[in-house]
Design a protein around this motif. Structure first.
Motif, short mmCIF file in Angstrom:
data_model
loop_
_atom_site.label_atom_id
_atom_site.label_comp_id
_atom_site.label_asym_id
_atom_site.label_seq_id
_atom_site.Cartn_x
_atom_site.Cartn_y
_atom_site.Cartn_z
N UNK A 129 43.93 22.20 34.43
CA UNK A 129 44.89 22.70 33.46
C UNK A 129 46.32 22.53 33.97
N UNK A 130 47.29 22.44 33.08
CA UNK A 130 48.68 22.15 33.48
C UNK A 130 49.24 23.22 34.41
N UNK A 131 49.81 22.76 35.53
CA UNK A 131 50.50 23.65 36.44
C UNK A 131 49.64 24.36 37.45
N UNK A 132 48.32 24.27 37.33
CA UNK A 132 47.45 24.98 38.27
C UNK A 132 47.54 24.36 39.65
N UNK A 133 47.87 25.20 40.63
CA UNK A 133 48.01 24.72 42.01
C UNK A 133 46.84 25.15 42.89
N UNK A 134 46.23 26.31 42.54
CA UNK A 134 45.15 26.80 43.37
C UNK A 134 44.28 27.75 42.56
N UNK A 135 42.98 27.69 42.78
CA UNK A 135 42.06 28.64 42.16
C UNK A 135 41.20 29.29 43.24
N UNK A 136 40.80 30.51 42.97
CA UNK A 136 39.91 31.23 43.87
C UNK A 136 38.90 31.98 43.00
N UNK A 137 37.63 31.82 43.32
CA UNK A 137 36.57 32.39 42.49
C UNK A 137 35.83 33.48 43.25
N UNK A 138 35.64 34.60 42.58
CA UNK A 138 34.86 35.71 43.14
C UNK A 138 33.68 35.97 42.21
N UNK A 139 32.48 35.64 42.67
CA UNK A 139 31.28 35.83 41.85
C UNK A 139 30.85 37.29 41.89
N UNK A 140 30.65 37.88 40.72
CA UNK A 140 30.24 39.28 40.65
C UNK A 140 28.77 39.40 41.02
N UNK A 141 28.48 40.26 42.00
CA UNK A 141 27.11 40.44 42.47
C UNK A 141 26.52 41.80 42.11
N UNK A 142 27.37 42.79 41.89
CA UNK A 142 26.88 44.11 41.47
C UNK A 142 27.97 44.83 40.69
N UNK A 143 27.58 45.44 39.58
CA UNK A 143 28.52 46.18 38.74
C UNK A 143 28.30 47.67 38.95
N UNK A 144 29.35 48.36 39.40
CA UNK A 144 29.28 49.81 39.53
C UNK A 144 29.87 50.51 38.31
N UNK A 145 30.85 49.87 37.69
CA UNK A 145 31.45 50.44 36.48
C UNK A 145 32.03 49.33 35.64
N UNK A 146 31.72 49.37 34.34
CA UNK A 146 32.31 48.45 33.38
C UNK A 146 33.41 49.15 32.60
N UNK A 147 34.30 48.35 32.02
CA UNK A 147 35.39 48.94 31.25
C UNK A 147 34.89 49.69 30.03
N UNK A 148 33.68 49.37 29.55
CA UNK A 148 33.14 50.09 28.40
C UNK A 148 32.84 51.55 28.73
N UNK A 149 32.79 51.90 30.02
CA UNK A 149 32.52 53.28 30.42
C UNK A 149 33.78 54.14 30.49
N UNK A 150 34.96 53.49 30.41
CA UNK A 150 36.21 54.23 30.52
C UNK A 150 36.46 55.03 29.24
#
Length: 339
Positions: A129-150
């Motif tokens: 994509x235009x302008x992207x210089x660096x990406x970093x990926x964090x794979x989700x392995x366990x969910x303790x709280x989702x935003x639907x619980x807020x």
């Protein structure tokens, strides 16, 4: 609490009720709030008409059993930020797109049906994509709280119990997924409070089939419904995140601690150079410092990898937002399209 210039106290109470029970009957919601069901429905109709609130469809806590989730952090040249945000919003797998402070410029929450598609999106589509210089990926392995619980906390305990009380039997869980399910969930994504009759007509099935399948998917935890609203028109909150590296022996407990905080929207373990991401909606950023100090006491050796504040949310769970946080469009999530 001071009344918003756009959202009244009653509007905020209705939104809180729908956070608890997104498809709750208006009669029950009205009774809990001391108004008629017709009045509650009329207020909600105005909120949706003015794009100030809506019911979104999002992957649930069990989505990870079959699908894949990652947080992707992008750094980009400032001259490309506007174009990059627009391009990211058009990517179906990019469910949420935010401009953030800290070590990166954008955070993108991605959901896909397969690991291969997720890797392709990150390594090929995002990096080109235009302008992207660096990406970093964090794979989700366990969910303790989702935003639907807020919850916003507008309702008192009695009102909350009245809204949430349910004597109906829990439906069986649905694990199969075909073209009918795809159509139902796409239609539900456009309006999470569509009646069973409306969903049935749109998807060429009976109202009984529409209800049974949707309720089975909800029971399975594969998807959840979430009441969203334009925060600029309602609660004066700021979104901030802590990206942490917690010693392995403390990781699960740290994730649960964050998830138990009332301001916490998201608490997930991830596989990356860091291993815990927690996002909060707070009135004062000093609250984050207090959480940080408590976590360090509970989990010695914890290192804060990054602190970030959300400057703007361009997209949230498939809904494209304007500068005021109103929903002005939707890009359906790809995991609803199978079979």
């Amino acid at each position: 609490m001071q009344e918003s210039a756009i959202l009244s106290e009653l509007d905020l109470a209705i939104i809180n009720a729908l956070q608890i029970r997104p498809r709750g009957e208006w009669s029950r919601i009205g009774a809990a709030l001391g108004i008629t069901g017709a009045t509650a429905a009329r207020h909600w109709e105005r909120l949706t008409r003015e794009r100030l609130a809506w019911i979104a469809t999002m992957p649930g806590p069990r989505f990870g059993d079959a699908g894949h989730t990652a947080h992707v952090f992008l750094s980009a040249s400032p001259s490309h930020h506007t174009e990059l945000a627009e391009r990211l919003c058009q990517e179906p797998a990019a469910a949420t797109v935010t401009r953030v402070t800290g070590g990166h410029d954008f955070r993108v929450d991605c959901f896909t049906g397969t690991q291969e598609s997720l890797d392709q999106i990150v390594s090929e589509r995002f990096s080109s994509l235009p302008g992207v210089m660096r990406t970093e990926t964090a794979y989700v392995t366990r969910v303790h709280r989702q935003s639907s619980s807020w919850r916003s906390g507008i309702l008192d305990q009695r009102q909350s119990r009245s809204v949430s009380a349910d004597s109906a039997a829990t439906p069986s869980r649905r694990t199969a997924f075909d073209a009918v399910d795809s159509a139902l969930l796409d239609a539900l994504g456009d309006d999470g409070r569509r009646s069973w009759a409306e969903l049935a007509a749109l998807c060429a099935v009976s109202p009984q089939t529409a209800r049974r399948r949707v309720e089975q998917h909800l029971a399975s935890g594969y998807l959840v419904l979430r009441c969203e609203f334009a925060t600029s028109a309602g609660l004066p909150v700021r979104e901030a995140s802590l990206i942490l590296n917690v010693p392995g022996r403390h990781l699960e407990a740290a994730g649960r601690y964050m998830a138990g905080l009332p301001d916490c929207r998201v608490s997930v373990e991830v596989f990356s150079v860091h291993n815990l991401v927690a996002t909060f909606w707070v009135h004062d950023l000093n609250e984050i410092h207090a959480y940080e100090r408590e976590l360090e006491a509970r989990a010695p050796g914890t290192v804060v990898f990054s602190r970030s504040v959300t400057l703007r949310t361009y997209k949230r769970v498939g809904h494209i937002l304007d500068r005021e946080g109103r929903s002005v469009g939707r890009v359906p999530l790809p995991m609803w399209r199978r079979g």
